[in-house]
Motif scaffolding. Structure first.
Motif, PDB file in Angstrom:
ATOM      1  N   PRO A  20       0.824  -1.197   0.000  1.00  0.00           N
ATOM      2  CA  PRO A  20       0.000   0.000   0.000  1.00  0.00           C
ATOM      3  C   PRO A  20       0.868   1.262   0.000  1.00  0.00           C
ATOM      4  N   VAL A  21       0.382   2.302  -0.647  1.00  0.00           N
ATOM      5  CA  VAL A  21       1.131   3.558  -0.740  1.00  0.00           C
ATOM      6  C   VAL A  21       1.496   4.070   0.650  1.00  0.00           C
ATOM      7  N   SER A  22       0.559   3.975   1.582  1.00  0.00           N
ATOM      8  CA  SER A  22       0.790   4.482   2.944  1.00  0.00           C
ATOM      9  C   SER A  22       1.740   3.606   3.745  1.00  0.00           C
ATOM     10  N   ALA A  46      -5.251   6.557  -2.302  1.00  0.00           N
ATOM     11  CA  ALA A  46      -4.067   6.560  -3.162  1.00  0.00           C
ATOM     12  C   ALA A  46      -3.911   5.220  -3.878  1.00  0.00           C
ATOM     13  N   ASP A  47      -4.188   4.116  -3.177  1.00  0.00           N
ATOM     14  CA  ASP A  47      -4.120   2.786  -3.792  1.00  0.00           C
ATOM     15  C   ASP A  47      -5.237   2.622  -4.818  1.00  0.00           C
ATOM     16  N   LEU A  50      -4.263   4.303  -8.045  1.00  0.00           N
ATOM     17  CA  LEU A  50      -3.320   3.489  -8.825  1.00  0.00           C
ATOM     18  C   LEU A  50      -4.044   2.374  -9.572  1.00  0.00           C
TER      19      LEU A  50
END
Length: 70
Positions: A20-22, A46-47, A50
């Protein structure tokens, strides 16, 4: 029989396994034994962006594909 899972799962986006981005993960345990099983990605917007971008980019390549071609 015991199911073997990887200790950490990831998102599948654009043909790849990605964290995950975070970087946030969710720990999952067996509720009967409290044994740690694995970590899941704690996906957020954010995911999602994508994944949506990857789907939009892939659409022109596969939208006319029929069942026999898959």
């Amino acid at each position: 029989m015991k199911l073997e899972l990887p200790s950490q799962l990831e998102h599948y986006i654009n043909g790849q396994l990605v964290a995950p981005v975070s970087g946030k993960m969710i720990a999952k345990s067996n509720p009967a034994t409290d044994e740690h099983l694995y970590h899941l990605p704690d996906g957020d917007a954010a995911d999602e962006e994508l994944a949506v971008e990857a789907a939009r980019n892939a659409f022109p390549l596969w939208h006319n594909t029929n069942a026999e071609e898959t």
